[in-house]
Design a protein around this motif. Structure first.
Motif, short mmCIF file in Angstrom:
data_model
loop_
_atom_site.label_atom_id
_atom_site.label_comp_id
_atom_site.label_asym_id
_atom_site.label_seq_id
_atom_site.Cartn_x
_atom_site.Cartn_y
_atom_site.Cartn_z
N LEU A 104 16.33 80.15 9.05
CA LEU A 104 16.81 79.18 8.08
C LEU A 104 18.25 78.84 8.41
O LEU A 104 19.07 79.74 8.66
N VAL A 105 18.57 77.57 8.44
CA VAL A 105 19.96 77.13 8.61
C VAL A 105 20.47 76.73 7.24
O VAL A 105 19.93 75.81 6.61
N PHE A 106 21.50 77.43 6.78
CA PHE A 106 22.06 77.19 5.44
C PHE A 106 23.35 76.40 5.59
O PHE A 106 24.36 76.92 6.09
N LEU A 107 23.33 75.14 5.18
CA LEU A 107 24.48 74.24 5.30
C LEU A 107 25.39 74.45 4.10
O LEU A 107 25.05 74.11 2.97
N ASN A 108 26.56 75.00 4.35
CA ASN A 108 27.44 75.46 3.27
C ASN A 108 28.52 74.44 2.94
O ASN A 108 29.11 73.82 3.83
N GLY A 109 28.79 74.27 1.64
CA GLY A 109 29.95 73.51 1.20
C GLY A 109 29.80 72.01 1.16
O GLY A 109 30.81 71.30 1.04
N LEU A 110 28.58 71.48 1.26
CA LEU A 110 28.40 70.03 1.28
C LEU A 110 28.85 69.40 -0.03
O LEU A 110 28.64 69.95 -1.11
N GLY A 111 29.45 68.22 0.07
CA GLY A 111 29.85 67.49 -1.11
C GLY A 111 31.27 66.98 -1.00
O GLY A 111 32.01 67.33 -0.07
#
Length: 528
Positions: free
Chosen positions: A169-176
């Motif tokens: 799983l690739v967890f994309l952190n901090g988007l926004g």
């Protein structure tokens, strides 16, 4: 579910997620400051075979580990290779690994050493400064411009590296985006915003020219710039200005396109690699849409969503966490809440009742509950004994939990323009959810893109969905005609999707003229 929804890997639907998180790598801890003096030794222990074996014995199924932190792929190469080795050893023990990739901030002072162009990747706020992502739980860094083609390609490389290293799983952190007015106004975004408006309302053809004059009173966007927000407090009021409305929609479109691009790149590299983010860190907040987050458009791009590093924080927010679980379940994806201190009973009850994908995240992999030697603590630690009983029970009956289906009869409709541009709908929804929870009535959220799924609910509630479109109004008419029950609250349907006041509600054929205060009207053959 929307047509563009991902087809999630089979393992995330049936594996039963019981996860923990490794500490941040020493590089990150030293950058943040305040780290223990033995940070390097502790992290080495976290990556050890002894820790992996202990996690297996504890029943953990997924381990989260930081792979990329925004310092640069070359700069972080040695740490990333250590993670690669860790993933290989975890797989040998049948553990799944989520690789955390920082997607919402970069560290310019190191990244620029290997990427000269990175200075053009950075967001620029109206004051000419670079907005920073600042949190006690995340790497401090500068917000990147999600419209930058170079940054998008770089992040595809980072995600590709995670997939190639074996991440499940690739967890994309901090988007926004940051709250206004601390949001990007760089030349790339200004030009993209003009193109966004021109494509819908420009003078290039009769249709768009007419739309521009109807929307703005003109169709010339050559010199338009993003709106100015005098303060963050301005975002708490209803949005009537078409200029501001379109800027909000532009940010949602930009972030959705960025997330979609990375999601497609990951899937193309390995269809069995799942995609997750921490979009729910803004869940329930009035600022979620102003941050570029729209669950109806972005959840379909995901397999897993979480609050990020924010833990579940007890009974006072239990309704909030239940709402998040239901939102993820209605979207057909996994939700990973994180256990807070001293809330084990509520946390386990929440997940056993509402979570069809696992028991969530139990915090640090090096806690006394999971690190080597935890077995000797069971007799002395009542909470650990309780946790062991629950995990053992869950694993014995996992097939029943992950195969469970929702029997929810009530849907709460979240009309996108009403949620974005108004305040009444959000407030009505929040109160309604609390009332239903207190009454023990199960419900699920319904987004605009799920209007084709109305028939599965015996009752649907419109919580002051004031900006209801004519098309949606017709869909609800058909739903009622087919035997469904519709509960209309407040000013539902009395504005159009641009928040212009209508002469009559778009639901007039169902509810008639405007009701007086306190008047109850029923429509539909169902019951709720």
């Amino acid at each position: 579910m929307p047509e563009n929804a991902r087809s999630s890997p089979e393992w995330i639907r049936s594996f039963g997620l019981i996860s923990v998180t490794l500490p941040e790598p020493p590089l990150v801890q030293k950058y943040l400051g305040g780290q223990p003096i033995d940070t390097d030794e502790e992290y080495e222990h976290a990556l050890s075979d002894a820790t992996l074996d202990s996690l297996v014995r504890a029943g953990v199924t997924l381990v989260r580990v930081r792979l990329f932190s925004g310092f640069g792929l070359e700069f972080e190469k040695n740490e990333m290779e250590r993670v690669r080795d860790f993933i290989s050893r975890a797989h040998a023990r049948s553990l799944k690994v989520a690789a955390i990739v920082q997607a919402g901030s970069v560290i310019p002072e190191t990244l620029q050493i290997e990427e000269n162009e990175c200075q053009n990747w950075l967001q620029v706020n109206p004051q000419g400064h670079h907005p920073a992502l600042r949190s006690s739980f995340e790497v401090e860094g500068v917000r990147p411009c999600y419209n930058s083609e170079s940054y998008q390609r770089y992040m595809e490389r980072a995600c590709g590296t995670a997939v190639d290293f074996g991440a499940d799983l690739v967890f994309l952190n901090g988007l926004g985006y940051n709250p206004e007015p601390d949001t990007c106004r760089c030349p790339i975004c200004v030009a993209a915003f003009r193109d966004f408006l021109r494509a819908q309302y420009g003078a290039q053809e009769d249709r768009t020219r007419h739309a521009g004059k109807e929307r703005f009173g003109h169709s010339n966007f050559t010199h338009v710039r993003p709106p100015v927000f005098p303060s963050a407090a301005a975002s708490a009021h209803p949005i009537d200005s078409p200029h501001v409305q379109e800027w909000v929609r532009f940010k949602v479109k930009t972030l959705t396109a960025f997330l979609s691009r990375l999601s497609r790149a990951i899937t193309k590299r390995n269809p069995e690699c799942a995609v997750g983010t921490d979009l729910f860190r803004n869940f329930g907040s009035n600022s979620e849409v102003l941050a570029g987050i729209s669950f109806s458009e972005q959840l379909p791009q995901l397999d897993l969503v979480s609050f990020g590093s924010e833990p579940f924080s007890g009974s006072e927010s239990e309704g909030f966490s239940i709402a998040a679980l239901r939102a993820a379940r209605a979207a057909g994806i996994a939700f990973e809440p994180i256990l807070g201190d001293g809330e084990l009973d509520a946390y386990l009850a929440l997940n056993f009742t509402f979570n069809d994908r696992g028991l969530g995240n139990f915090g640090s992999a090096l806690s006394d509950w999971f690190s080597p030697g935890w077995e000797s603590e069971v007799d002395q630690d009542g909470e650990l004994a309780q946790l062991r009983a629950y995990i053992n029970f869950y694993n014995e009956h996992k097939a029943d939990f992950v195969a469970s289906t929702s029997l929810t009869a009530v849907g709460i409709f979240l009309d996108t323009p009403s949620e974005i541009f108004g305040t009444e709908s959000r407030l009505a929804r929040s109160v309604l959810q609390e009332q239903l929870a207190e009454a023990g009535i199960a419900w699920e959220p319904l987004h605009t893109g799920q209007s084709g799924a109305l028939a599965r609910y015996r009752c649907i509630v419109l919580p002051a969905s004031e900006c209801l479109s004519d098309d949606l109004a017709r869909a609800f008419e058909q739903y009622v005609t087919s035997g469904g029950s519709l509960l209309v609250m407040g000013s539902a349907g009395w504005r159009d999707p641009w928040r212009r006041v209508r002469a009559a509600s778009s639901l007039q054929s169902l509810i008639g003229e405007a009701p007086v205060d306190g008047e109850r009207r029923e429509s539909g053959a169902g019951c709720c």
